[in-house]
Design an enzyme around this catalytic site. Structure first.
Site, PDB file in Angstrom:
ATOM      1  N   GLY A   8       0.833  -1.137   0.087  1.00 53.95           N
ATOM      2  CA  GLY A   8       0.221  -0.108   0.015  1.00 53.95           C
ATOM      3  C   GLY A   8       0.822   1.297   0.218  1.00 53.95           C
ATOM      4  O   GLY A   8       0.308   2.153   0.290  1.00 53.95           O
ATOM      5  N   GLY A  11      -0.373   4.931  -0.910  1.00 52.32           N
ATOM      6  CA  GLY A  11      -1.539   5.498  -0.102  1.00 52.32           C
ATOM      7  C   GLY A  11      -1.184   6.788   0.790  1.00 52.32           C
ATOM      8  O   GLY A  11       0.167   6.934   0.577  1.00 52.32           O
ATOM      9  N   ARG A  36      -0.816  -0.566  -7.685  1.00 53.74           N
ATOM     10  CA  ARG A  36      -0.769   0.342  -8.884  1.00 53.74           C
ATOM     11  C   ARG A  36       0.883   0.284  -9.477  1.00 53.74           C
ATOM     12  O   ARG A  36       1.726   0.022  -8.471  1.00 53.74           O
ATOM     13  CB  ARG A  36      -1.281   1.600  -8.563  1.00 53.74           C
ATOM     14  CG  ARG A  36      -2.669   1.873  -8.388  1.00 53.74           C
ATOM     15  CD  ARG A  36      -2.899   3.306  -7.671  1.00 53.74           C
ATOM     16  NE  ARG A  36      -2.856   2.979  -6.242  1.00 53.74           N
ATOM     17  CZ  ARG A  36      -3.290   3.952  -5.308  1.00 53.74           C
ATOM     18  NH1 ARG A  36      -3.626   5.209  -5.855  1.00 53.74           N
ATOM     19  NH2 ARG A  36      -3.137   3.642  -4.037  1.00 53.74           N
ATOM     20  N   ASP A  51       0.636  -7.290  -5.445  1.00 50.77           N
ATOM     21  CA  ASP A  51      -0.769  -7.443  -5.038  1.00 50.77           C
ATOM     22  C   ASP A  51      -0.737  -8.485  -3.970  1.00 50.77           C
ATOM     23  O   ASP A  51      -0.601  -9.517  -4.186  1.00 50.77           O
ATOM     24  CB  ASP A  51      -1.668  -8.054  -6.260  1.00 50.77           C
ATOM     25  CG  ASP A  51      -3.204  -8.328  -5.680  1.00 50.77           C
ATOM     26  OD1 ASP A  51      -3.970  -8.989  -6.691  1.00 50.77           O
ATOM     27  OD2 ASP A  51      -3.569  -8.049  -4.573  1.00 50.77           O
ATOM     28  N   TYR A 140     -15.631  -1.248   7.319  1.00 52.92           N
ATOM     29  CA  TYR A 140     -13.988  -0.931   7.733  1.00 52.92           C
ATOM     30  C   TYR A 140     -13.692  -1.107   9.045  1.00 52.92           C
ATOM     31  O   TYR A 140     -12.728  -1.854   9.416  1.00 52.92           O
ATOM     32  CB  TYR A 140     -13.880   0.415   7.259  1.00 52.92           C
ATOM     33  CG  TYR A 140     -12.563   1.072   7.827  1.00 52.92           C
ATOM     34  CD1 TYR A 140     -12.494   1.981   8.626  1.00 52.92           C
ATOM     35  CD2 TYR A 140     -11.172   0.916   6.882  1.00 52.92           C
ATOM     36  CE1 TYR A 140     -11.138   2.605   8.980  1.00 52.92           C
ATOM     37  CE2 TYR A 140     -10.185   1.196   7.152  1.00 52.92           C
ATOM     38  CZ  TYR A 140      -9.955   2.176   8.327  1.00 52.92           C
ATOM     39  OH  TYR A 140      -8.890   2.796   8.569  1.00 52.92           O
TER      40      TYR A 140
HETATM   41  C1  VAH Z   1     -11.035   6.663   7.611  1.00 56.06           C
HETATM   42  N1  VAH Z   1      -8.917   7.934   7.483  1.00 56.06           N
HETATM   43  O1  VAH Z   1     -11.650   7.870   7.461  1.00 56.06           O
HETATM   44  C2  VAH Z   1      -9.514   6.725   7.997  1.00 56.06           C
HETATM   45  C3  VAH Z   1      -9.370   6.596   9.326  1.00 56.06           C
HETATM   46  C4  VAH Z   1      -9.806   7.089  11.809  1.00 56.06           C
HETATM   47  C5  VAH Z   1     -10.553   7.251  10.267  1.00 56.06           C
HETATM   48  O2  VAH Z   1      -9.301   5.236   9.645  1.00 56.06           O
HETATM   49  O3  VAH Z   1     -11.539   5.857   7.208  1.00 56.06           O
END
Ligand code: VAH
Length: 328
Positions: A8, A11, A36, A51, A140
């Site tokens: 990553g 990023g 990428r 990857d 997430y």
């Molecule tokens: C997000 N920048 O917004 C990340 C982070 C605490 C937020 O994990 O998903």
């Protein structure tokens, strides 16, 4: 000899961490990788396309590099994950389990970030303790809690030295925001420098923990250089620095950019995600166990961001992206 693999690397964290690792440990130590093509993102140092969902390719790269440490940053962030939860699950979970599996086979240490997003609406909000209820309501967040548990498992079962930090929103200017809920705190600076007006996707009083990227990069390196014996929580330390609302951030920017204007058009998705997170993290365990101290307060961050955006260097020295080969 230390050999570092970064995933990553293109990023928001990866760009700055790769550059910092190159500065700190010198050339030929760190191999920056991303899904990428490095032509699009590499800025000096060794860089390749990788990857991390391809277990065999990951295994071959770690072996060829003779990696001792893997900084695994490849992930889909909170808001982008809600657009395609299945893809986010696959990337965030399969990428991490591949890294941990290869680490178990090769003896590599692992750093991977967790997040304030690992907490949910039932977590105490101000502050969220180091050890507490974690029932996030975003994909997430689910992958961040599961990631913490995976790291615990690979440490307990296979002895992998896995370490991580629960980061708040990170603010930086070297890479574009990556689809996170806290992206507003980066976008607002671009607007201030480019035109002096910003439409914020969060309500003016949405209070969140944040951290200027130089603090975050130093936290990662300090954690990975800390003696393993001092770490109790090891892979999920709460760390934080400052916390503010969009209105407070706009006011701090206006001290440098008179007339800067902000409007608010809350995005229901991002607002719901932000509202599900704690307002503040208790990072006393990180401060006690490995000496964490933040250095940038809000005024320092605002000045640094505006200065950085106004004087952003051209892409790093030509330094064509090198490949790691057996000759190194
Ligand atoms: C997000 N920048 O917004 C990340 C982070 C605490 C937020 O994990 O998903």
């Amino acid at each position: 000899m230390k050999r570092i693999l970064v995933t990553g690397a293109a990023g928001q964290i990866g760009t700055e961490l790769s550059a910092r690792l190159l500065d700190r440990y010198g050339p030929g130590v760190t191999l920056a990788t991303d899904i990428r093509d490095p032509v699009a993102w590499a800025r000096g140092g060794l860089a390749e396309q990788l990857d991390c969902l391809d277990l065999d390719a990951l295994r071959r790269t770690v072996t060829r590099l003779g990696a001792t440490d893997i900084f695994h940053l490849a992930a889909i962030l909170s808001a982008a994950a809600e657009e395609d939860p299945l893809r986010a699950y696959r990337i965030n979970m399969n990428g991490l389990v591949n890294v941990l599996q290869v680490a178990a086979e090769t003896g590599c240490r692992v750093f991977t970030p967790s997040s304030i997003a690992a907490f949910g609406p039932e977590t105490p909000r101000d502050p969220a303790p180091q050890s507490t209820l974690q029932r996030p309501t975003t994909m997430y967040g689910v992958t961040k809690v599961a990631g913490e548990l995976l790291c615990d498992y690979y440490h307990a079962r296979f002895g992998v030295d896995a370490r991580g930090l629960r980061f708040p929103g990170l603010v930086s200017y070297t890479a574009p925001p990556g689809g996170g809920t806290t992206d507003y705190a980066v976008e607002i600076f671009h607007a201030a420098v480019d035109g002096g007006r910003y439409v914020c996707p969060l309500k003016p009083d949405t209070r969140m923990d944040m951290m200027y990227m130089p603090d975050a990069i130093r936290a990662i390196i300090e954690l990975m250089e800390a003696p393993a014996t001092s770490l109790v929580h090891r892979n999920a330390f709460n760390v934080t620095a400052v916390h503010f609302t969009p209105a407070e951030l706009a006011r701090a920017i206006r001290a440098h950019v008179p007339g800067f204007e902000i409007d608010y058009a809350p995005d229901p998705l991002r607002q719901a995600i932000a509202d599900s997170w704690p307002e503040r993290l208790d990072d006393s365990e990180a401060r006690e166990q490995w000496g964490w101290r933040h250095e940038y307060e809000l005024p320092d961050m605002v000045a640094g961001m505006l200065r950085g955006l106004k004087t952003r260097p051209a892409r790093h020295a030509a330094g064509p992206a090198g490949r790691w080969n057996d000759a190194d």
